[in-house]
Design an enzyme around this catalytic site. Structure first.
Site, mmCIF file in Angstrom:
data_model
loop_
_atom_site.group_PDB
_atom_site.id
_atom_site.type_symbol
_atom_site.label_atom_id
_atom_site.label_comp_id
_atom_site.label_asym_id
_atom_site.label_seq_id
_atom_site.Cartn_x
_atom_site.Cartn_y
_atom_site.Cartn_z
ATOM 1 N N ASP A 39 -1.858 -2.698 -0.772
ATOM 2 C CA ASP A 39 -3.293 -2.884 -0.091
ATOM 3 C C ASP A 39 -3.452 -1.469 0.386
ATOM 4 O OD1 ASP A 39 -5.368 -4.258 1.198
ATOM 5 O OD2 ASP A 39 -4.173 -4.263 2.760
ATOM 6 N N ASP A 41 -6.456 -1.005 3.378
ATOM 7 C CA ASP A 41 -6.606 -1.362 4.868
ATOM 8 C C ASP A 41 -5.798 -1.959 5.565
ATOM 9 O OD1 ASP A 41 -9.252 -0.227 6.297
ATOM 10 O OD2 ASP A 41 -10.383 -1.044 4.371
ATOM 11 N N SER A 72 -7.162 -2.924 -3.512
ATOM 12 C CA SER A 72 -8.062 -3.127 -2.419
ATOM 13 C C SER A 72 -9.176 -4.370 -2.756
ATOM 14 C CB SER A 72 -8.970 -1.892 -1.925
ATOM 15 O OG SER A 72 -10.009 -2.328 -0.975
ATOM 16 N N LYS A 213 -8.542 -10.341 -4.858
ATOM 17 C CA LYS A 213 -7.050 -11.013 -4.557
ATOM 18 C C LYS A 213 -7.504 -12.050 -3.519
ATOM 19 C CE LYS A 213 -6.056 -6.998 -2.158
ATOM 20 N NZ LYS A 213 -5.394 -5.947 -1.481
ATOM 21 N N ASP A 238 -1.132 -6.449 4.467
ATOM 22 C CA ASP A 238 -1.177 -6.761 5.593
ATOM 23 C C ASP A 238 -1.810 -8.179 5.999
ATOM 24 O OD1 ASP A 238 -3.742 -5.843 4.923
ATOM 25 O OD2 ASP A 238 -4.143 -5.715 7.355
HETATM 26 MG MG MG Z 1 -5.461 -5.142 4.272
#
Ligand code: MG
Length: 291
Positions: A39, A41, A72, A213, A238
């Site tokens: 991922d 960010d 992303s 996602k 995250d």
């Molecule tokens: Mg993220």
């Protein structure tokens, strides 16, 4: 006797390696996967800062010839813009190593839908990806076959009205991702799902597909593009409900990093269980070097 001696030696070696790694016994070595999906960010960077251990991780995986993809859920940046952002932070990535929800949504419209005419609710990046896939767009509700929704920072009454009319007129409502909000430096802002739900409330029609996602479509396309089976890949992210669930959807192993939105308490309480939990990608580097 000799066979038993060899077996015992192998067992002791394995046990010592397990103790050294501190990982669960049934998990493969962290460098034994063929594909590594990151991922962006909160995993690779936060704002304009590369997160600890990321550069070392990518360098290490590159030297081992592993497949790397950056996945992303953004709908407000094109793949090219993501590539430039990574470059500025010192990470080189090919364009075909970057997938965004905007790109996946454009591919979805081209591949899954017969001859669509799309009304876009979103930032210019979403329209740009549709354009690159050769998907026709319109601003007229009566011509619309699909309303594709991404994060739109200029979402207003007129856009809601147009999208509602298109959906009430029979167009399908498609969400580019299921993200309700998005943390930014010192703030949190409404994301795609907030706009999707506004259109759903006005039209009385729920979205017929979610593309980003953790969707099955995104997972299967990513595996198809890299030519790997899910069980040979590690998804690192995250966010439990997108990144980790995405990994589970694709049959991959998963690693949660605590450098983004998920708190330790949330990770402990969630029914979504990653295979690994790392404070940052520095932990990956430690585990890889200990092998
Ligand atoms: Mg993220």
């Amino acid at each position: 006797m000799l066979i038993w001696g060899t077996r015992l030696l192998r067992w002791i070696k394995g046990y010592l390696r397990f103790r050294k790694k501190g990982a669960a016994r049934d998990l493969p070595d962290v460098v034994s996967y063929d594909g590594y999906f990151f991922d962006l960010d909160g995993t690779v960077f936060l704002g304009d800062r590369l997160l600890p251990g990321v550069k070392e991780t990518i360098d290490l995986l590159r030297t081992k010839g592993k497949k790397i993809l950056f996945l992303s859920n953004t709908t407000i940046r094109t793949r090219r813009e993501c590539q430039i952002r990574l470059q500025k932070l010192g990470l080189q990535a090919r364009l075909d190593e970057i997938v965004t929800a905007a790109f996946a949504a454009a591919v979805y419209m081209r591949e899954q839908q017969p001859d669509p005419t799309v009304l876009v609710v979103g930032e210019p990046a979403l329209a740009s990806e549709l354009d690159e896939q050769g998907v026709r767009m319109t601003t007229r509700p009566e011509q619309t076959t699909h309303v594709l929704v991404g994060m739109d920072m200029k979402f207003d009454y007129a856009k809601l009205h147009r999208a509602m009319k298109a959906v009430r007129g029979g167009a399908e409502l498609i969400a580019a991702n299921p993200d309700p909000n998005c943390p930014v430096a010192g703030d949190i802002i409404p994301d795609t799902w907030a706009m999707v739900k506004a259109i759903e409330a006005a039209s009385g029609v729920a979205p017929s597909a979610i593309v980003g996602k953790p969707s099955q479509f995104y997972a299967s396309k990513v595996l198809e593009w890299c030519g790997l089976r899910g069980e040979h890949c590690l998804m690192i992210g995250d966010r439990l409900e997108t990144d980790i669930l995405f990994g589970h959807t694709g049959g991959m192993r998963t690693a949660l990093v605590m450098t983004g939105v998920t708190t330790k308490r949330e990770a402990e309480l969630s029914p979504i269980r990653p295979d690994y939990v790392w404070h940052s990608m520095e932990r990956f580097v430690e585990l890889a070097r200990a092998l």
